[in-house]
Write a protein that holds these residues in place. Sequence first.
Motif, mmCIF file in Angstrom:
data_model
loop_
_atom_site.group_PDB
_atom_site.id
_atom_site.type_symbol
_atom_site.label_atom_id
_atom_site.label_comp_id
_atom_site.label_asym_id
_atom_site.label_seq_id
_atom_site.Cartn_x
_atom_site.Cartn_y
_atom_site.Cartn_z
ATOM 1 N N SER A 67 -7.766 20.129 77.860
ATOM 2 C CA SER A 67 -8.839 19.750 76.957
ATOM 3 C C SER A 67 -8.624 18.319 76.468
ATOM 4 C CB SER A 67 -8.870 20.702 75.755
ATOM 5 O OG SER A 67 -9.178 22.011 76.168
ATOM 6 N N THR A 68 -9.711 17.617 76.285
ATOM 7 C CA THR A 68 -9.650 16.258 75.768
ATOM 8 C C THR A 68 -10.155 16.236 74.336
ATOM 9 O OG1 THR A 68 -9.963 15.289 77.962
ATOM 10 C CG2 THR A 68 -10.460 13.900 76.052
ATOM 11 N N ILE A 69 -9.360 15.669 73.451
ATOM 12 C CA ILE A 69 -9.700 15.593 72.034
ATOM 13 C C ILE A 69 -9.887 14.132 71.649
ATOM 14 C CG2 ILE A 69 -8.851 15.995 69.687
ATOM 15 C CD1 ILE A 69 -7.284 18.383 70.799
ATOM 16 N N TRP A 70 -10.983 13.854 70.985
ATOM 17 C CA TRP A 70 -11.207 12.515 70.453
ATOM 18 C C TRP A 70 -10.904 12.522 68.962
ATOM 19 C CZ3 TRP A 70 -15.182 8.545 72.438
ATOM 20 C CH2 TRP A 70 -15.082 8.434 73.841
ATOM 21 N N VAL A 71 -10.308 11.434 68.502
ATOM 22 C CA VAL A 71 -9.944 11.286 67.092
ATOM 23 C C VAL A 71 -10.537 9.977 66.584
ATOM 24 C CG1 VAL A 71 -8.047 11.160 65.441
ATOM 25 C CG2 VAL A 71 -7.771 12.508 67.545
ATOM 26 N N ILE A 72 -11.354 10.044 65.540
ATOM 27 C CA ILE A 72 -11.966 8.853 64.967
ATOM 28 C C ILE A 72 -11.246 8.492 63.675
ATOM 29 C CG2 ILE A 72 -14.064 7.849 63.998
ATOM 30 C CD1 ILE A 72 -15.701 9.523 65.852
ATOM 31 N N VAL A 73 -10.715 7.272 63.618
ATOM 32 C CA VAL A 73 -9.961 6.779 62.466
ATOM 33 C C VAL A 73 -10.655 5.521 61.946
ATOM 34 C CG1 VAL A 73 -7.727 5.944 61.675
ATOM 35 C CG2 VAL A 73 -7.829 7.692 63.454
ATOM 36 N N SER A 74 -10.795 5.417 60.622
ATOM 37 C CA SER A 74 -11.537 4.284 60.061
ATOM 38 C C SER A 74 -10.687 3.026 59.931
ATOM 39 C CB SER A 74 -12.108 4.652 58.689
ATOM 40 O OG SER A 74 -11.070 4.995 57.791
ATOM 41 N N ARG A 75 -9.388 3.186 59.700
ATOM 42 C CA ARG A 75 -8.535 2.021 59.458
ATOM 43 C C ARG A 75 -7.070 2.427 59.566
ATOM 44 N NH1 ARG A 75 -6.487 2.705 54.357
ATOM 45 N NH2 ARG A 75 -7.624 4.204 53.052
ATOM 46 N N LYS A 76 -6.201 1.449 59.442
ATOM 47 C CA LYS A 76 -4.773 1.712 59.458
ATOM 48 C C LYS A 76 -4.333 2.226 58.093
ATOM 49 C CE LYS A 76 -0.319 -0.523 60.414
ATOM 50 N NZ LYS A 76 0.336 -1.795 60.806
ATOM 51 N N ALA A 77 -3.600 3.345 58.072
ATOM 52 C CA ALA A 77 -3.075 3.906 56.828
ATOM 53 C C ALA A 77 -1.891 4.803 57.154
ATOM 54 C CB ALA A 77 -4.150 4.694 56.079
ATOM 55 N N THR A 78 -0.893 4.768 56.319
ATOM 56 C CA THR A 78 0.295 5.601 56.531
ATOM 57 C C THR A 78 -0.073 7.079 56.565
ATOM 58 O OG1 THR A 78 1.686 3.961 55.415
ATOM 59 C CG2 THR A 78 2.571 6.196 55.645
ATOM 60 N N SER A 79 -0.984 7.470 55.692
ATOM 61 C CA SER A 79 -1.392 8.880 55.653
ATOM 62 C C SER A 79 -2.066 9.301 56.954
ATOM 63 C CB SER A 79 -2.341 9.114 54.477
ATOM 64 O OG SER A 79 -3.497 8.305 54.587
ATOM 65 N N TYR A 80 -2.825 8.388 57.568
ATOM 66 C CA TYR A 80 -3.475 8.710 58.834
ATOM 67 C C TYR A 80 -2.447 8.812 59.957
ATOM 68 C CZ TYR A 80 -7.749 7.289 56.353
ATOM 69 O OH TYR A 80 -8.782 7.167 55.460
ATOM 70 N N ASP A 81 -1.429 7.959 59.914
ATOM 71 C CA ASP A 81 -0.349 8.046 60.895
ATOM 72 C C ASP A 81 0.347 9.395 60.795
ATOM 73 O OD1 ASP A 81 -0.937 5.441 61.582
ATOM 74 O OD2 ASP A 81 0.719 4.560 60.451
ATOM 75 N N THR A 82 0.583 9.837 59.557
ATOM 76 C CA THR A 82 1.222 11.138 59.337
ATOM 77 C C THR A 82 0.369 12.260 59.902
ATOM 78 O OG1 THR A 82 2.312 10.342 57.323
ATOM 79 C CG2 THR A 82 2.067 12.728 57.576
ATOM 80 N N ALA A 83 -0.933 12.177 59.660
ATOM 81 C CA ALA A 83 -1.839 13.218 60.145
ATOM 82 C C ALA A 83 -1.823 13.297 61.669
ATOM 83 C CB ALA A 83 -3.255 12.953 59.644
ATOM 84 N N LEU A 84 -1.938 12.157 62.325
ATOM 85 C CA LEU A 84 -1.984 12.145 63.783
ATOM 86 C C LEU A 84 -0.667 12.622 64.384
ATOM 87 C CD1 LEU A 84 -3.540 11.534 66.343
ATOM 88 C CD2 LEU A 84 -2.858 9.141 66.144
ATOM 89 N N SER A 85 0.454 12.155 63.843
ATOM 90 C CA SER A 85 1.765 12.571 64.344
ATOM 91 C C SER A 85 1.954 14.072 64.199
ATOM 92 C CB SER A 85 2.880 11.835 63.598
ATOM 93 O OG SER A 85 2.796 10.443 63.796
ATOM 94 N N THR A 86 1.514 14.603 63.054
ATOM 95 C CA THR A 86 1.643 16.043 62.820
ATOM 96 C C THR A 86 0.811 16.838 63.811
ATOM 97 O OG1 THR A 86 2.037 15.668 60.454
ATOM 98 C CG2 THR A 86 1.340 17.883 61.124
ATOM 99 N N MET A 87 -0.414 16.407 64.040
ATOM 100 C CA MET A 87 -1.275 17.124 64.976
ATOM 101 C C MET A 87 -0.706 17.098 66.394
ATOM 102 S SD MET A 87 -5.225 16.577 63.762
ATOM 103 C CE MET A 87 -5.290 14.832 64.108
#
Length: 389
Positions: A67-87
């Motif tokens: 399966s292919t998953i797309w992830v849309i991120v608005s900007r650079k943020a430590t919290s977003y890095d944490t979210a993506l790494s966790t997923m």
Amino acid sequence: MNKRRLLKMNVICVSIVSLFLFSFSLSAVSSDWPDWVGETVKVKAEDDWTFEGKNDELHIAPRKSNSTIWVIVSRKATSYDTALSTMLNVYQQEFDSVSFNVVKLPKTDAELDQLLEEAEQRAQLLYTVGSKATVAVHRQYQGKKLPVVSVNAKDPVLMGLIDEYQGSGDNFAFTSLNLPANVTLSFLLKYMPELSQIGVLYARTNQSAYITQFLPLQQEAERRGIRVLGFEVDESMEDQTLERVMASEISALQSQDTNLDNSLLWLTGSSSLLARVEEINGLSQNLPLLTVVPEAVNGDEHSALMSVGVSFVNNAHQAALYGIRILRDGEKAGDLPVGVISPPDISISFRQAKRLEKAVPLVLLEMASDVYSENGSVVRSQGMSVERQ
């Protein structure tokens, strides 16, 4: 070839060529199912495989392959890095085969429409990271084909995206970084039973923090006779810099609580302010700084005293599991209730408690998932005691 390599194959095709058990013409072959292969195969395996017959070939592919998953991120943020790494970690452990395509949120609606059209053709699932991306995609893609899951975003009901927590009823599944205001206030009162005033810090540009974290807490606290002052920060305005806002609003707190014995500061999930905890502590006149963000509490010299909220890690973990339920188990995004973590994540820094000479009630220590000692070392992590060598 090991199992891992097999799981990462993009397409598994089995070609059965020239299997003629009876003499008949190729022109009689069905485009759906070749008549030279028994339909027993299809009946027994169609739950896990897809079949496509063409002339003298039968292509068999896993229904849930790569399966292919797309992830849309608005900007650079430590919290977003944490979210993506966790997923990524959760999918690696729980899902057979998946690939991610991370894209930046476009600046215009037209560009976003084009991106969503492309995602609909190439992806099986879409994640929106952060409140800004979630609101933008929901505005333009609600009720469409591709399932969407929010991560690292504020409460969708309070933001007006959906009406109730039972689910969206369409193609969106939501998770939330928010706790109900009455739950938040109950923990603040556990920390400070005689609490009379709360100074709530939020960035003027962070409307989601204002709408979902400041306003509900203000309403709940004032209903109980607790005064709430908004510490609204906007560095683009000379009279709303962090330094000026802290000075003026703390002075306002002192007008009713001279020694600030029954007052505290509450830091919302405004990313720009979460990066300035050291400055906030320096300007706080020894007011205890509590926050909705567990990651803002650590063993460092500059940390919030305590957090009561939803960690970025736990929120992202839940969002990943929602995606897996949609992709692997066939659940509908709109049937999934808003993901709210309960009980909340509580983190405590005894290093900050010592600096402020503020005691932490035992009841909160017993409930805390993460605890840091007076010297900053980790005593408890994710609810488990940390043994020292």
